[in-house]
Design a protein around this motif. Structure first.
Motif, mmCIF file in Angstrom:
data_model
loop_
_atom_site.group_PDB
_atom_site.id
_atom_site.type_symbol
_atom_site.label_atom_id
_atom_site.label_comp_id
_atom_site.label_asym_id
_atom_site.label_seq_id
_atom_site.Cartn_x
_atom_site.Cartn_y
_atom_site.Cartn_z
ATOM 1 N N LEU A 193 20.596 -9.295 -40.828
ATOM 2 C CA LEU A 193 20.932 -9.679 -42.200
ATOM 3 C C LEU A 193 20.846 -11.185 -42.343
ATOM 4 O O LEU A 193 21.556 -11.907 -41.643
ATOM 5 C CB LEU A 193 22.346 -9.207 -42.538
ATOM 6 N N PHE A 249 33.749 -8.288 -44.999
ATOM 7 C CA PHE A 249 32.695 -7.365 -45.412
ATOM 8 C C PHE A 249 33.096 -5.916 -45.146
ATOM 9 O O PHE A 249 34.019 -5.632 -44.388
ATOM 10 C CB PHE A 249 31.368 -7.701 -44.723
ATOM 11 N N CYS A 266 31.066 -1.915 -44.703
ATOM 12 C CA CYS A 266 29.775 -1.270 -44.474
ATOM 13 C C CYS A 266 29.844 0.125 -45.089
ATOM 14 O O CYS A 266 30.821 0.841 -44.874
ATOM 15 C CB CYS A 266 29.609 -1.200 -42.954
ATOM 16 N N ILE A 321 27.768 -4.158 -47.187
ATOM 17 C CA ILE A 321 26.477 -3.851 -46.567
ATOM 18 C C ILE A 321 26.208 -2.371 -46.809
ATOM 19 O O ILE A 321 27.075 -1.534 -46.546
ATOM 20 C CB ILE A 321 26.526 -4.104 -45.027
ATOM 21 N N TYR A 348 22.509 -5.333 -49.298
ATOM 22 C CA TYR A 348 23.833 -5.962 -49.422
ATOM 23 C C TYR A 348 24.065 -6.386 -50.871
ATOM 24 O O TYR A 348 23.116 -6.623 -51.631
ATOM 25 C CB TYR A 348 23.957 -7.159 -48.475
#
Ligand SMILES: C[S@@+](CC[C@H](N)C(=O)[O-])C[C@H]1O[C@@H](n2cnc3c(N)ncnc32)[C@H](O)[C@@H]1O
Length: 311
Positions: free
Chosen positions: A76, A84, A86, A126, A139
């Motif tokens: 990324l 973050f 996922c 993400i 993202y």
């Protein structure tokens, strides 16, 4: 050139795919795209936020970083986020254990970024997007919460806001341009247009409908004009109009004494040939003069399927 992804809600798939592409082409006529089931990937100079902020049927959107076969290939190139999360979006026909995949990818990213994982308030999400043919990693830091115009007066035969918004988008108008709805009813199309910065002019021969439209517009502080007249008034204002987006009477539900087919025929015959037209009408009316228009069928209930024609 950036690649963007758009995950659609699943309603009216072809219409929803074309809406995304149409919006992107408003701002970048060289937009390239590919669609697979509920996923549209665009390659254009247009930021995904611009498209997602207008579209009616987009649920999640973001940038595409690349594709992967194996999670070890995931890279990324984005600045380190504070926190973050996922998420797996499985659009493939196979059953996939998304949670396990996220648990495998999460630590790899955590290690390379040194960032916190936060499932409740990530500054970046993400997305692992799986289709039958490809695995994308994308993202986004955008939470899609479109501000909806308020409608204080409703009516049984009004158009659903998503269809109205989508039709406005298919007209290809950008902010500051002017749309006309010569059968405006409660003003659904006018509201959707003005909510994304497009000026609009409504016409309706029913005084009560004009009152309702005006009230709905003023409730939102909108400035679109509403004219109490028959549709042919559009001839007087045609030089100020960039596109016509409208929902023509369906017959028995309308107060019009003219049969819908004749009414639509008369209406189209007075429009300048080159005027962009996005029109919804009840399926079953045979309109051969719209042969070249792109048409989408939209099922509502057993006695109403609509056709959206884009000319
Ligand atoms: C299907 S409704 C539009 C509904 C609208 N899209 C909404 O969401 O409220 C059609 C409208 O056309 C109007 N109408 C019918 N015949 C007309 C004519 N000849 N000229 C102008 N308006 C007309 C009716 O009063 C009605 O409000």
């Amino acid at each position: 050139m950036p690649h963007n992804f758009f995950v659609l809600s699943g309603e009216h798939l072809e219409l929803a795919q074309d809406e995304v592409v149409s919006i992107s082409k408003i701002y970048d006529q060289y937009t390239e795209h590919e669609s697979e089931s509920r996923l549209v990937i665009t390659k254009s100079t247009v930021p995904f936020e611009k498209i997602a902020g207008r579209a009616a049927f987009v649920r999640i959107a973001g940038n595409i970083s690349g594709t992967f076969d194996d999670i070890s290939e995931i890279e990324l190139h984005v600045p380190r986020p504070d926190a973050f999360a996922c998420r797996t979006i499985n659009l493939s026909s196979k059953k996939i254990d998304g949670v396990t995949l996220e648990r495998e990818v999460g630590p790899i990213l955590k290690k390379s970024w040194g960032a916190r994982v936060s499932l409740s308030s990530p500054s970046l999400t993400i997305y692992l997007i799986l289709t039958d043919t490809k695995r994308y990693v994308g993202y986004s830091d955008m939470i899609l919460e479109p501000k909806r115009p308020e409608k204080i007066f409703k009516y049984p035969h009004e158009l659903e806001w998503k269809l109205a918004r989508c039709m406005v988008n298919l007209s290809g108008l950008r902010e500051g341009k002017t749309l006309c709805d010569p059968f405006c009813g409660t003003g659904t199309i006018l509201l959707e247009a003005e909510s994304i910065g497009i000026r609009s002019i409504g016409i309706d021969f029913d005084e009560k409908m004009c009152y309702i439209s005006e009230k709905n517009l003023s409730q939102n502080g909108y400035e679109s004009r509403v004219i109490n007249s028959t549709f042919d008034y559009i001839q007087k204002i045609k030089d100020d109009v960039d596109a016509v987006v409208t929902d023509v009477p369906y017959g028995s539900a309308s107060r019009s004494s003219v049969a819908p087919k004749k009414l639509i025929q008369d209406f189209i015959s007075i429009l300048p040939k080159k005027m962009k037209l996005v029109m919804v009408y009840k399926k079953g009316i045979d309109l051969d003069y719209l042969d070249k228009a792109k048409k989408y069928e939209v099922y509502r209930h057993k006695s109403l399927t609509r056709v959206i024609a884009v000319r």
